[in-house]
Write a protein that holds these residues in place. Sequence first.
Motif, short mmCIF file in Angstrom:
data_model
loop_
_atom_site.label_atom_id
_atom_site.label_comp_id
_atom_site.label_asym_id
_atom_site.label_seq_id
_atom_site.Cartn_x
_atom_site.Cartn_y
_atom_site.Cartn_z
N SER A 1 0.83 -1.20 0.00
CA SER A 1 0.00 0.00 0.00
C SER A 1 0.87 1.25 0.00
N TYR B 1 0.24 -3.53 9.64
CA TYR B 1 0.21 -2.35 8.76
C TYR B 1 -0.65 -1.29 9.45
N ALA C 1 -4.86 -0.16 -1.15
CA ALA C 1 -3.93 -1.25 -0.85
C ALA C 1 -4.14 -2.37 -1.85
#
Length: 326
Positions: free
Chosen positions: A156, A175, A188
């Motif tokens: 991403s 993340y 993403a």
Amino acid sequence: MNKRNKIFSLLITFVLLFSMSSSVIANEQQLTIEIEHLVLERQGDNIISVMDMVALKNTSNEDIISNIENPAIRIAIPEHVIHLTVGMQGTELPHAVVDNEVVVDYEIPAERSMDFAINYFLSIDSEEMDFSIIRDYPIKTLNIYVPANAGFVIDSPHLTDAGAMSIEQRTYNFYTISSVEAGQVVEATLIKRQSNQSIVTNDRIDQGYDGFHNPGHIRFWEGSPFAAMEPHLFTLIVVIIIGFAIGNYFYRWHVDDKKLKEQKKSQDDDIFIRLYKEEAVLKKKLAELQIKLDNNEIDEEEFTKRKDIFKKKLINVKLKIKEFTE
């Protein structure tokens, strides 16, 4: 006159629609996602389970009521999701899916928060899948967790790869992004890798969700030390072991009980035989005593004394024999 009535009706309708729209927009501006956790797990070659945990806060000094007519609480979801559930603290929340948005029927009191989770399965037919996260409310922190052995990673331009972290003895790729504005798109790409292990096969999903193998159960099994085994085979083995243990217990109890009964019967037989022998001996002694009296070997007084002793013993023995025969 009719024309004026029509114009008036249109104006009233416009005002009502504008008021409802303004109310929804106002509610959205008063809601903030304090933190949102997305847990993505691979459940087979083409199935991803998603658990979206949202902490939504009402920052205003008034209660916010959300329902289908006034969808103040709504979370966007991907297309073609299956087996969607919405819950809060183990209780399913009333909800509806409208235009790829989950609308939750709930009332958030003023300056209070609600924590709820959206669970669903998502089918992935290609090696890569682009997805985006967009919310009608600002997000203070958005986290995405992917098990290290899930067989896919996330790429991403907006999310920061924070590396690996351990949660409940499992390792996740982590993340994150902070300070996401309302309406901001977080893009993403989910990149699939070939997995050697399939927890939920396509056939199992296609045959229908039975209400038991929900994402939580599947995640629990995947995180257990027995995840390498087929879950139904493991359950069968456990049932067989428990059944064998119970059966062995009752078998041993039956054998031991039988031995005790046989032992008691043998003891009773020994006592019974001994009593019969004792009875015969006493009768013989009484007969010998009578012979001695007849031969003038003992006097009448001695005879009576010994006879009373033998008779008392004989009566006692006969009473014991009677107990065995009744």
